[in-house]
Scaffold this active site. Sequence first.
Site, PDB file in Angstrom:
ATOM      1  N   HIS A 102       0.849  -1.195   0.000  1.00  0.00           N
ATOM      2  CA  HIS A 102       0.000   0.000   0.000  1.00  0.00           C
ATOM      3  C   HIS A 102       0.879   1.238   0.000  1.00  0.00           C
ATOM      4  O   HIS A 102       1.947   1.261   0.615  1.00  0.00           O
ATOM      5  CB  HIS A 102      -0.959   0.017   1.204  1.00  0.00           C
ATOM      6  CG  HIS A 102      -0.286  -0.196   2.517  1.00  0.00           C
ATOM      7  ND1 HIS A 102       0.082  -1.447   2.979  1.00  0.00           N
ATOM      8  CD2 HIS A 102       0.126   0.686   3.460  1.00  0.00           C
ATOM      9  CE1 HIS A 102       0.666  -1.326   4.152  1.00  0.00           C
ATOM     10  NE2 HIS A 102       0.717  -0.043   4.467  1.00  0.00           N
ATOM     11  N   HIS A 104       1.104   5.111   1.057  1.00  0.00           N
ATOM     12  CA  HIS A 104       0.546   6.149   1.932  1.00  0.00           C
ATOM     13  C   HIS A 104       0.604   7.499   1.209  1.00  0.00           C
ATOM     14  O   HIS A 104       1.652   7.859   0.655  1.00  0.00           O
ATOM     15  CB  HIS A 104       1.381   6.292   3.209  1.00  0.00           C
ATOM     16  CG  HIS A 104       1.343   5.121   4.128  1.00  0.00           C
ATOM     17  ND1 HIS A 104       0.598   5.082   5.284  1.00  0.00           N
ATOM     18  CD2 HIS A 104       1.987   3.919   4.084  1.00  0.00           C
ATOM     19  CE1 HIS A 104       0.777   3.927   5.911  1.00  0.00           C
ATOM     20  NE2 HIS A 104       1.619   3.207   5.207  1.00  0.00           N
TER      21      HIS A 104
HETATM   22  P1  5GP Z   1       1.993   0.177   7.279  1.00  0.00           P
HETATM   23  O1  5GP Z   1       2.608   0.530   8.601  1.00  0.00           O
HETATM   24  O2  5GP Z   1       1.791  -1.313   7.118  1.00  0.00           O
HETATM   25  O3  5GP Z   1       2.716   0.807   6.130  1.00  0.00           O
HETATM   26  O4  5GP Z   1       0.579   0.882   7.258  1.00  0.00           O
HETATM   27  C1  5GP Z   1      -0.604   0.241   7.632  1.00  0.00           C
HETATM   28  C2  5GP Z   1      -1.596   1.340   7.883  1.00  0.00           C
HETATM   29  O5  5GP Z   1      -2.892   0.746   7.902  1.00  0.00           O
HETATM   30  C3  5GP Z   1      -1.414   2.035   9.229  1.00  0.00           C
HETATM   31  O6  5GP Z   1      -1.159   3.429   9.004  1.00  0.00           O
HETATM   32  C4  5GP Z   1      -2.713   1.784   9.966  1.00  0.00           C
HETATM   33  O7  5GP Z   1      -3.167   2.905  10.692  1.00  0.00           O
HETATM   34  C5  5GP Z   1      -3.679   1.421   8.841  1.00  0.00           C
HETATM   35  N1  5GP Z   1      -4.738   0.501   9.229  1.00  0.00           N
HETATM   36  C6  5GP Z   1      -4.605  -0.615   9.991  1.00  0.00           C
HETATM   37  N2  5GP Z   1      -5.779  -1.248  10.109  1.00  0.00           N
HETATM   38  C7  5GP Z   1      -6.685  -0.511   9.403  1.00  0.00           C
HETATM   39  C8  5GP Z   1      -8.084  -0.664   9.153  1.00  0.00           C
HETATM   40  O8  5GP Z   1      -8.747  -1.601   9.587  1.00  0.00           O
HETATM   41  N3  5GP Z   1      -8.671   0.275   8.374  1.00  0.00           N
HETATM   42  C9  5GP Z   1      -7.981   1.347   7.864  1.00  0.00           C
HETATM   43  N4  5GP Z   1      -8.654   2.204   7.129  1.00  0.00           N
HETATM   44  N5  5GP Z   1      -6.650   1.510   8.076  1.00  0.00           N
HETATM   45  C10 5GP Z   1      -6.012   0.599   8.828  1.00  0.00           C
END
Ligand code: 5GP
Length: 110
Positions: A101, A103
């Site tokens: 994903h 951001h």
């Molecule tokens: P990562 O740290 O893996 O790059 O980012 C994962 C992101 O997913 C985090 O910023 C976290 O806040 C977001 N996230 C985790 N669970 C959920 C969810 O159930 N729904 C949404 N909309 N975002 C989520």
Amino acid sequence: MSDDCLFCKIVKREVESRFLFEDDICVVFKDIHPAAPVHLLIVPKKHIRSVNDLISEEESIVSHLFMVARDMAKEQGVDQSGYKLLFNVEKGGGQVIFHLHLHLIGGWKR
Ligand code: 5GP
Ligand code: ZN
């Protein structure tokens, strides 16, 4: 599809999330714990664990994520003020959801 992947479940609408954008390749929704006034996640429908796992056939998916991010930045009104685009890669890079994903983070008052 990975059975226990949260973002696969969101993509398949098995977990509630409002999409700000959807096409054949990706969906866009708000991060549940926003790090800034605007914090969107641009998520490919295809399950890919991280940048490390990309294969050359998936190059067009990645470029598509950036083009959608560009459009979403404009739609959210942060294109001129500025924003960050970020892939966290694996645990040491801060990745907690192991489904690729991008951001989109911005909207700070400076
Ligand atoms: P990562 O740290 O893996 O790059 O980012 C994962 C992101 O997913 C985090 O910023 C976290 O806040 C977001 N996230 C985790 N669970 C959920 C969810 O159930 N729904 C949404 N909309 N975002 C989520
Ligand atoms: Zn997944």
